[in-house]
Design a protein around this motif. Structure first.
Motif: not given
Length: 291
Positions: A185-196, A211-224
Motif C-alpha cells: 500500500g506504500d508503493t508508487e502505484a496510483d490505485i490499490y484494489k483491495v478485497e473487502m 476498512t478503516a484499518k485498510l485506510n490507515d495502511l494504504i497510502k494511495m487511493p483505494w477501491v474495493i
C-alpha cells in the motif's frame, strides 16, 4: 505526453465506479456451472463480455477488459460508452494445482503505448500475496508494472489478492489482507484494489472499522473489489468502505454474476445489472458529496 490520473477514471463527483469484465477462465467456469454446458467456447465468453461492456459502460466511470477475450472486439465495436474509460489487464494468469490462477506475471504481450493508442487510460495488475513467498519479488514486479504504466502516461492499478501459504496450513485471511496492504500500500502505484474485509458480512460498524484499518495502511487511493462478496451485500460494503476513506469500487461479479446462464443475457443485463450498477454509482456519489 499527458499523464493520465485518477481523475480520468472518475465520475463527476470524483468517485470511482468501475466495472470489471476481465475475468478469464474463471468466467468460463462460472458459465459451465450456470448452464451445465461443458463446451463454453471463447466466442461465448467474448460475446458476453462485449455485451456487458456495451450495456453497462454508460453507468460506469471505467471498464476493465482483458486482451485474451475481449479487448480487440470491444475496441473494434466501440462497446465502451464515450462517457466511460478503458482499463486493460496487464497480468498473465498461470494455472496450476487445479485452479485457473495459481501464479501471475506481467503480461509482456500487453504494450502500454498500444493500449494508450487504443484509448486505454490505465493498466491493472493482479498480485497474488502469499505470506511464505518472496516479498522482494512482489515489490519488484509492482515497481516494474508501475514503470511500464507511467512510461506511457497510464494510471497503474494493483490488485493484491491473498492466498493461503504454499507450505503450511495456517491462514487468517483477514490478517493477510492487512499484511498485504501494509506491504504493497506504500508503493508508487496510483490505485490499490483491495478485497473487502469480512466478505462484506456482519455488523455494519464492524465493516467500517475493518476498512478503516485498510485506510490507515494504504497510502494511495483505494477501491474495493466484489469477488467473495454476495451481490446483495456489496452496496453496503461500498458504503462502509467509502465511509472509511475508499474512493469507490472496481467490481464485476456483484453487478453481473446472476445474469450468467439466463436465457436472454442481454435483457437481464438491462433489467438486473444496470439498476445494480446505477445504485452502486449513486452510493459512491453520495459518499463523495458527504466528504
Amino acid at each position: 505526453m499527458e499523464q493520465y490520473t485518477i481523475k480520468d477514471l472518475a465520475r463527476p463527483s470524483g468517485g470511482l465506479a468501475m466495472l470489471a469484465v476481465d475475468q478469464r477462465e474463471a468466467l468460463r467456469i462460472m458459465m459451465q456451472s450456470a448452464t451445465g454446458i461443458k463446451n463454453i467456447t471463447d466466442e461465448i465468453v467474448t460475446n458476453f463480455k462485449v455485451s456487458a461492456a456495451r450495456i453497462l459502460s454508460p453507468y460506469a466511470s471505467a471498464v476493465l477488459v482483458d486482451k485474451q477475450f475481449c479487448l480487440d472486439e470491444i475496441v473494434k465495436t466501440k462497446a465502451i460508452a464515450p462517457s466511460s474509460n478503458m482499463i486493460v489487464s496487464s497480468d498473465e494468469f498461470i494455472p496450476g494445482n487445479g485452479i485457473p490462477v495459481d501464479d501471475v506475471r506481467i503480461d509482456t504481450a500487453i504494450d502500454a503505448q498500444e493500449v494508450r493508442a487504443m484509448g486505454g487510460k490505465a493498466l491493472k495488475l493482479l498480485v497474488l500475496w502469499r505470506e511464505d513467498e518472496d516479498k522482494e519479488k512482489r515489490l519488484a514486479m509492482v515497481a516494474d508494472f508501475v514503470k511500464k504504466c507511467h512510461s506511457a502516461g497510464l494510471v497503474s492499478i494493483i490488485e493484491p489478492v491473498v492466498r493461503p501459504p504454499r507450505h503450511s496450513w495456517g491462514f487468517d485471511k483477514e490478517e493477510c489482507i492487512l499484511k498485504a496492504a501494509k506491504e504493497l500500500g506504500d508503493t508508487e502505484a496510483d490505485i490499490y484494489k483491495v478485497e473487502m474485509p469480512l466478505g462484506g458480512k456482519g455488523n455494519y460498524q464492524a465493516l467500517v472499522d475493518a476498512t478503516a484499518k485498510l485506510n490507515d495502511l494504504i497510502k494511495m487511493p483505494w477501491v474495493i473489489l466484489s469477488s467473495g462478496v454476495a451481490p446483495d451485500l456489496f452496496p453496503r460494503a461500498v458504503r462502509a468502505a467509502m465511509q472509511s476513506g475508499a474512493s469507490g469500487f472496481l467490481a464485476g461479479r456483484a453487478v453481473w454474476s446472476s445474469v450468467i446462464g439466463a436465457p436472454d443475457q442481454e435483457m437481464m443485463l438491462q433489467d438486473l445489472a444496470v439498476p445494480r450498477l446505477k445504485r452502486l454509482s449513486e452510493i459512491v456519489d453520495e459518499a463523495m458529496a458527504a466528504k
